[in-house]
Design a protein around this motif. Structure first.
Motif, PDB file in Angstrom:
ATOM      1  N   LEU A   1      59.070  33.329  54.112  1.00 54.53           N
ATOM      2  CA  LEU A   1      57.674  33.361  53.658  1.00 54.53           C
ATOM      3  C   LEU A   1      56.674  33.004  54.752  1.00 54.53           C
ATOM      4  N   LEU A   2      57.144  32.390  55.834  1.00 53.10           N
ATOM      5  CA  LEU A   2      56.224  31.873  56.848  1.00 53.10           C
ATOM      6  C   LEU A   2      55.261  32.919  57.413  1.00 53.10           C
ATOM      7  N   PRO A   3      55.693  34.164  57.669  1.00 52.32           N
ATOM      8  CA  PRO A   3      54.757  35.122  58.287  1.00 52.32           C
ATOM      9  C   PRO A   3      53.547  35.474  57.421  1.00 52.32           C
ATOM     10  N   ILE A   4      53.590  35.206  56.122  1.00 47.39           N
ATOM     11  CA  ILE A   4      52.476  35.635  55.263  1.00 47.39           C
ATOM     12  C   ILE A   4      51.648  34.457  54.760  1.00 47.39           C
ATOM     13  N   LEU A   5      51.860  33.266  55.318  1.00 45.26           N
ATOM     14  CA  LEU A   5      51.163  32.084  54.827  1.00 45.26           C
ATOM     15  C   LEU A   5      49.938  31.769  55.667  1.00 45.26           C
ATOM     16  N   ASP A   6      48.926  31.160  55.022  1.00 50.14           N
ATOM     17  CA  ASP A   6      47.759  30.710  55.780  1.00 50.14           C
ATOM     18  C   ASP A   6      48.058  29.350  56.386  1.00 50.14           C
ATOM     19  N   ARG A   7      47.079  28.801  57.095  1.00 46.45           N
ATOM     20  CA  ARG A   7      47.322  27.622  57.922  1.00 46.45           C
ATOM     21  C   ARG A   7      47.853  26.431  57.134  1.00 46.45           C
ATOM     22  N   GLY A   8      47.198  26.110  56.002  1.00 50.43           N
ATOM     23  CA  GLY A   8      47.608  24.935  55.251  1.00 50.43           C
ATOM     24  C   GLY A   8      49.016  25.057  54.693  1.00 50.43           C
ATOM     25  N   ASP A   9      49.284  26.182  54.008  1.00 53.50           N
ATOM     26  CA  ASP A   9      50.615  26.406  53.448  1.00 53.50           C
ATOM     27  C   ASP A   9      51.660  26.522  54.543  1.00 53.50           C
ATOM     28  N   LEU A  10      51.287  27.117  55.667  1.00 49.84           N
ATOM     29  CA  LEU A  10      52.249  27.329  56.753  1.00 49.84           C
ATOM     30  C   LEU A  10      52.829  26.004  57.233  1.00 49.84           C
ATOM     31  N   VAL A  11      51.984  25.013  57.399  1.00 49.44           N
ATOM     32  CA  VAL A  11      52.461  23.708  57.881  1.00 49.44           C
ATOM     33  C   VAL A  11      53.464  23.110  56.903  1.00 49.44           C
ATOM     34  N   GLU A  12      53.137  23.159  55.611  1.00 43.34           N
ATOM     35  CA  GLU A  12      54.002  22.515  54.624  1.00 43.34           C
ATOM     36  C   GLU A  12      55.304  23.280  54.410  1.00 43.34           C
ATOM     37  N   PHE A  13      55.243  24.614  54.338  1.00 46.78           N
ATOM     38  CA  PHE A  13      56.469  25.384  54.182  1.00 46.78           C
ATOM     39  C   PHE A  13      57.357  25.257  55.414  1.00 46.78           C
ATOM     40  N   THR A  14      56.745  25.129  56.578  1.00 51.20           N
ATOM     41  CA  THR A  14      57.518  24.917  57.801  1.00 51.20           C
ATOM     42  C   THR A  14      58.337  23.636  57.701  1.00 51.20           C
ATOM     43  N   GLU A  15      57.690  22.571  57.275  1.00 53.28           N
ATOM     44  CA  GLU A  15      58.404  21.296  57.146  1.00 53.28           C
ATOM     45  C   GLU A  15      59.495  21.371  56.085  1.00 53.28           C
ATOM     46  N   MET A  16      59.236  22.082  54.992  1.00 56.49           N
ATOM     47  CA  MET A  16      60.253  22.211  53.945  1.00 56.49           C
ATOM     48  C   MET A  16      61.447  23.016  54.440  1.00 56.49           C
ATOM     49  N   ALA A  17      61.176  24.070  55.216  1.00 53.32           N
ATOM     50  CA  ALA A  17      62.276  24.872  55.761  1.00 53.32           C
ATOM     51  C   ALA A  17      63.118  24.048  56.722  1.00 53.32           C
ATOM     52  N   ILE A  18      62.449  23.311  57.604  1.00 51.29           N
ATOM     53  CA  ILE A  18      63.177  22.459  58.549  1.00 51.29           C
ATOM     54  C   ILE A  18      64.028  21.445  57.798  1.00 51.29           C
ATOM     55  N   GLY A  19      63.459  20.835  56.769  1.00 51.31           N
ATOM     56  CA  GLY A  19      64.201  19.852  55.986  1.00 51.31           C
ATOM     57  C   GLY A  19      65.431  20.442  55.332  1.00 51.31           C
ATOM     58  N   ALA A  20      65.308  21.675  54.820  1.00 51.44           N
ATOM     59  CA  ALA A  20      66.450  22.314  54.161  1.00 51.44           C
ATOM     60  C   ALA A  20      67.569  22.619  55.161  1.00 51.44           C
ATOM     61  N   PHE A  21      67.225  23.150  56.333  1.00 51.31           N
ATOM     62  CA  PHE A  21      68.258  23.453  57.338  1.00 51.31           C
ATOM     63  C   PHE A  21      68.904  22.174  57.875  1.00 51.31           C
ATOM     64  N   GLN A  22      68.112  21.136  58.043  1.00 53.63           N
ATOM     65  CA  GLN A  22      68.683  19.868  58.495  1.00 53.63           C
ATOM     66  C   GLN A  22      69.628  19.292  57.446  1.00 53.63           C
ATOM     67  N   GLU A  23      69.284  19.468  56.186  1.00 52.93           N
ATOM     68  CA  GLU A  23      70.178  19.017  55.115  1.00 52.93           C
ATOM     69  C   GLU A  23      71.492  19.804  55.151  1.00 52.93           C
ATOM     70  N   ALA A  24      71.404  21.104  55.420  1.00 53.98           N
ATOM     71  CA  ALA A  24      72.619  21.917  55.523  1.00 53.98           C
ATOM     72  C   ALA A  24      73.504  21.432  56.663  1.00 53.98           C
ATOM     73  N   LEU A  25      72.902  21.085  57.787  1.00 58.34           N
ATOM     74  CA  LEU A  25      73.676  20.604  58.936  1.00 58.34           C
ATOM     75  C   LEU A  25      74.294  19.239  58.666  1.00 58.34           C
ATOM     76  N   LEU A  26      73.647  18.425  57.837  1.00 54.10           N
ATOM     77  CA  LEU A  26      74.244  17.148  57.461  1.00 54.10           C
ATOM     78  C   LEU A  26      75.482  17.368  56.597  1.00 54.10           C
ATOM     79  N   ILE A  27      75.412  18.378  55.723  1.00 54.96           N
ATOM     80  CA  ILE A  27      76.560  18.679  54.856  1.00 54.96           C
ATOM     81  C   ILE A  27      77.708  19.272  55.663  1.00 54.96           C
TER      82      ILE A  27
END
Length: 761
Positions: free
Chosen positions: A541-567
């Protein structure tokens, strides 16, 4: 009728508010308090701590947002805030929400219903204030104006203190109004207690107390003893309310008189040179410098901030004027929540048909019309000025001015009541004359167009639902969005091929993201599969988001991938996902490193090869390294058209003749190989004949092998998708033709093609 009037105002206001809160809960299902980057989240977490038993807030939660991390580390902020014992903001609202949580649970609808009652009471108090000074009819007008003000109604559904603050403003104004009229010590004692309650709700309370004390000292300047007889009860009443907080601070080890940690950062953000003071746009570098230099002291931070205008002092005055204009403008500057977006979905909110667009000019005109009765309206005049000044001196958000709306309604009622009397008495000339300044003020307050029209309102609420974790409800609005796009009249999205291509690209991106999130919903919660699908859903979804949403979705995506690497640290695709997120942020070094870690674990991971190649080719201008990764991606079976076209472009470059062969798998590839480059370009065009990267890169390849017809065809097709480049691409086609003609001329043997006469001459 006089006895029924307040009951009617309260009942209408309450019914409208309850209907709105219930519709908001069931129709949207959006709990903004679940969004970590919002004040809703901070108040909700704070209230949970209190409701769970920490009544004294020994471990006071502070707000740490993404912008705060850029300014200073959490430890420095904690030092500035005075530790975990100091209240983050004036605490009354958090305790109100905690009480609701304690008795009803944490479903936010109950907070909304509590605020609906407070909102209706505020409309009743507005009636009382106006009726006391202007009469019952003006009181009814003021109460109903506020009841049907959509900007005020809106905040009942959210865990934000701005809506309830209007109640405390109205309550304080009412009691100060009564005390000023009767001027008795016991009345000023009650007024002091209401000012104390106001102070517990908002940090500006002490300032209003000082202004009130100054007013009373001036009023009784010829009888100072009488002045002390009313000032002392006022101050005593204020202290009596604040004593429990001062005692709490002593018990937990916080500064005795500390009611809030906020102030320096918001003053800098709203007043530093280069800021427009509208919306929350913190200047990171200026904030870091000023907060460090001032050690987070408000007076020092204010001085440093004003000093940024030393070179152009008039700019500071212009900034305050711009903020005042925004305060009076009908546009609801969004922050945490978006009035226009919710209004586009909720019929009950649209029932609040009155806005600041009308209230502001009506109130300003009413302040002029009411001047002959200024003594009876003195307290509303002073409170209005104090509230407006307290907001304008910081920065403007739509929700910050909600506290002033009861006072807007009181003075707007003066204008409406005057117009009613003028019409009933047929004073049409006076009415026409007064309409001229009203029209000018209306133009001053007229808002910009609503950006949430039918075609994007569903996508807007869908994104907020995704951030709040309500993916099922988000899917519902996604389907609505698709249906609305499909049923849109022809030409809605533009007539050109580029506009249609842009729409199709956005829809495809949205589809990819929502499909991944649908798979996440089917997976077991907290599983590896869930984390990976969640991460890729947000990333798509990142390519179609505006500035505010982009920052938050970016952090959520990073958090999800980091959680996968912990598992599972060896899971395939997680490091590539992190690299993709960094790539969207143009953090190419971090992206490159993440792709490298993916390739260390999975050497034949085609997408990581492709994306590393893109960094080398487009960002770092290292074509040979890019070629290695593009060809490695192809060898891994990726079959990606843009990377094939880019590889073809690199292979036709004659400057690579002397470059060493590249070891791609078990094969050696010569970096200069026009034949191979042409084959890759043909494959790319066959795979993605509409892709803009393919069109441009393949056109270069075909020009290099003298296939001008194919090159021109691709470039003219590219013009359809990128019409803003028409002059540039048309000129390139002409240059290609001239270059090929020159090459052909050089290759032609001397005299070939000439007539006998020409050769002889």
């Amino acid at each position: 009728m006089k006895k029924l009037a307040p009951i009617i105002v309260f009942t209408i206001a309450l019914i409208l508010r309850v209907l709105y809160v219930v519709e908001h809960h069931h129709e949207l299902g959006l709990d903004v308090s679940k969004l970590p980057q919002t004040d809703n989240f901070v108040f909700s977490e704070w209230a949970r701590i209190i409701a769970d038993g920490d009544v004294l807030c020994r471990e006071q939660p502070h707000a740490y947002h993404l912008w705060t991390e850029k300014v200073a580390p959490e430890g420095r902020w904690l030092e500035w805030y005075g530790g975990t014992q100091t209240y983050h903001q004036s605490p009354l609202y958090a305790y109100m929400v905690a009480a609701v949580y304690y008795f009803t649970g944490t479903d936010h609808i109950y907070v909304g219903l509590m605020q609906a009652v407070l909102g209706a009471l505020t409309c009743l108090l507005t009636f009382v204030i106006a009726a006391r000074a202007l009469g019952t009819r003006a009181g009814v007008i003021a109460g109903l104006l506020l009841a049907f003000t959509g900007n005020y109604l809106f905040y009942d559904a959210f865990i934000l203190r701005d809506g309830p603050m209007a109640f405390f403003v109205a309550l304080t104004t009412w009691q100060l109004q009564k005390a000023a009229e009767e001027d008795r010590p016991w009345r000023w004692l009650i007024a002091g207690t209401t000012l104390g309650i106001f102070t517990l709700a908002k940090e500006t309370g002490p300032v209003i107390l000082l202004l009130t004390v100054g007013f009373l000292a001036w009023r009784h300047r010829t009888h100072p003893i009488r002045g002390m007889q009313v000032i002392l009860p006022l101050v005593i009443g204020w202290i009596l309310i604040l004593i429990p907080v001062f005692a709490r601070n002593q018990i937990v080890g916080a500064p005795t008189f500390g009611l809030s940690t906020r102030g320096p950062e918001v003053y800098v953000a709203g007043n530093a040179s280069g800021q427009d003071g509208i919306g929350w746009n913190p200047p990171i570098q200026q904030l870091r410098t000023i907060l460090l230099d001032s050690n987070f002291k408000l007076s020092s931070a204010m001085a440093h901030t004003i000093a940024t205008h030393r070179a152009a002092p008039l700019d500071f005055i212009a900034l305050q004027a711009r903020k005042f204009a925004s305060f009076m403008n009908g546009y609801e500057v969004p922050n945490n929540v978006d009035y226009d977006l919710h209004r586009s979905h909720l019929a009950s909110l649209r029932a609040g048909f009155i806005s600041v667009t009308f209230l502001a000019p009506a109130a300003l005109l009413g302040m002029l019309l009411a001047f002959p009765r200024r003594r009876r309206l003195l307290v509303p005049y002073l409170m209005f000025s104090a509230i407006v000044a307290s907001v304008v001196m910081l920065y403007i958000l739509g929700r910050f001015r909600v506290q002033a709306l009861p006072l807007f309604a009181v003075f707007a009622a003066v204008t409406v009541d005057w117009a009613w009397r003028a019409i009933s008495r047929r004073r049409l000339a006076s009415l026409l004359l007064m309409s001229i300044p009203f029209a000018g003020l209306l133009a001053f307050s007229w808002p910009e167009a609503n950006k949430y029209v039918d075609l994007n309102k569903n996508a807007g609420i869908m994104m907020r639902l995704l951030k709040a974790g309500n993916h099922e409800q988000a899917e519902r609005y996604y389907q609505r969005h698709l249906g609305m796009v499909a049923s849109a009249p022809p030409g809605t999205f533009g007539q050109t091929q580029s506009e249609q291509a842009s729409l199709n690209s956005r829809l495809a991106t949205l589809k990819n993201g929502m499909e991944e999130l649908a798979l996440a919903r089917k997976a077991e919660a907290d599983s590896l599969e869930y984390a990976m699908h969640l991460g890729w859903g947000y990333t798509h979804l990142l390519p179609i988001l505006d500035r505010g949403d982009l920052v938050e979705f970016t952090e959520m995506a990073i958090g999800a991938f980091q959680e996968a690497l912990l598992i599972d640290p060896l899971v395939e695709g997680a490091w590539h996902g992190l690299g993709t997120v960094h790539g969207h942020r143009e953090q190419f070094v971090e992206a490159y490193q993440a792709y490298g870690k993916e390739l260390d674990l999975h050497p034949n991971h085609g997408p990581s090869h492709r994306d590393r190649g893109n960094i080398y080719f487009f960002a770092w201008d290292q074509p040979l390294r890019a070629l290695y990764h593009f060809l490695s991606a192809d060898a891994a079976g990726l079959n990606d058209a843009p990377s094939l076209a880019c590889a073809g472009h690199i292979l036709i470059n004659p400057t690579h003749r002397s470059a060493r062969p590249l070891a791609v798998g078990t094969h050696l590839v010569t970096p200069y190989n026009p034949e191979m480059g042409a084959d890759l370009a043909r494959r790319a065009v066959a795979l993605s004949p509409e892709n803009e990267v393919v069109l441009e890169q393949a056109a270069i390849v075909f020009y290099a092998i003298d296939d001008m017809e194919q090159s021109e065809r691709l470039l003219r097709k590219l013009i359809q998708y990128q019409p803003w480049r028409e002059k540039e691409l048309t000129r390139r086609i002409a240059d290609y033709h001239r270059a090929i003609q020159m090459r052909t001329t050089k290759k032609t043997p001397e005299g070939a093609g000439e007539t006998d006469q020409e050769a002889g001459s």
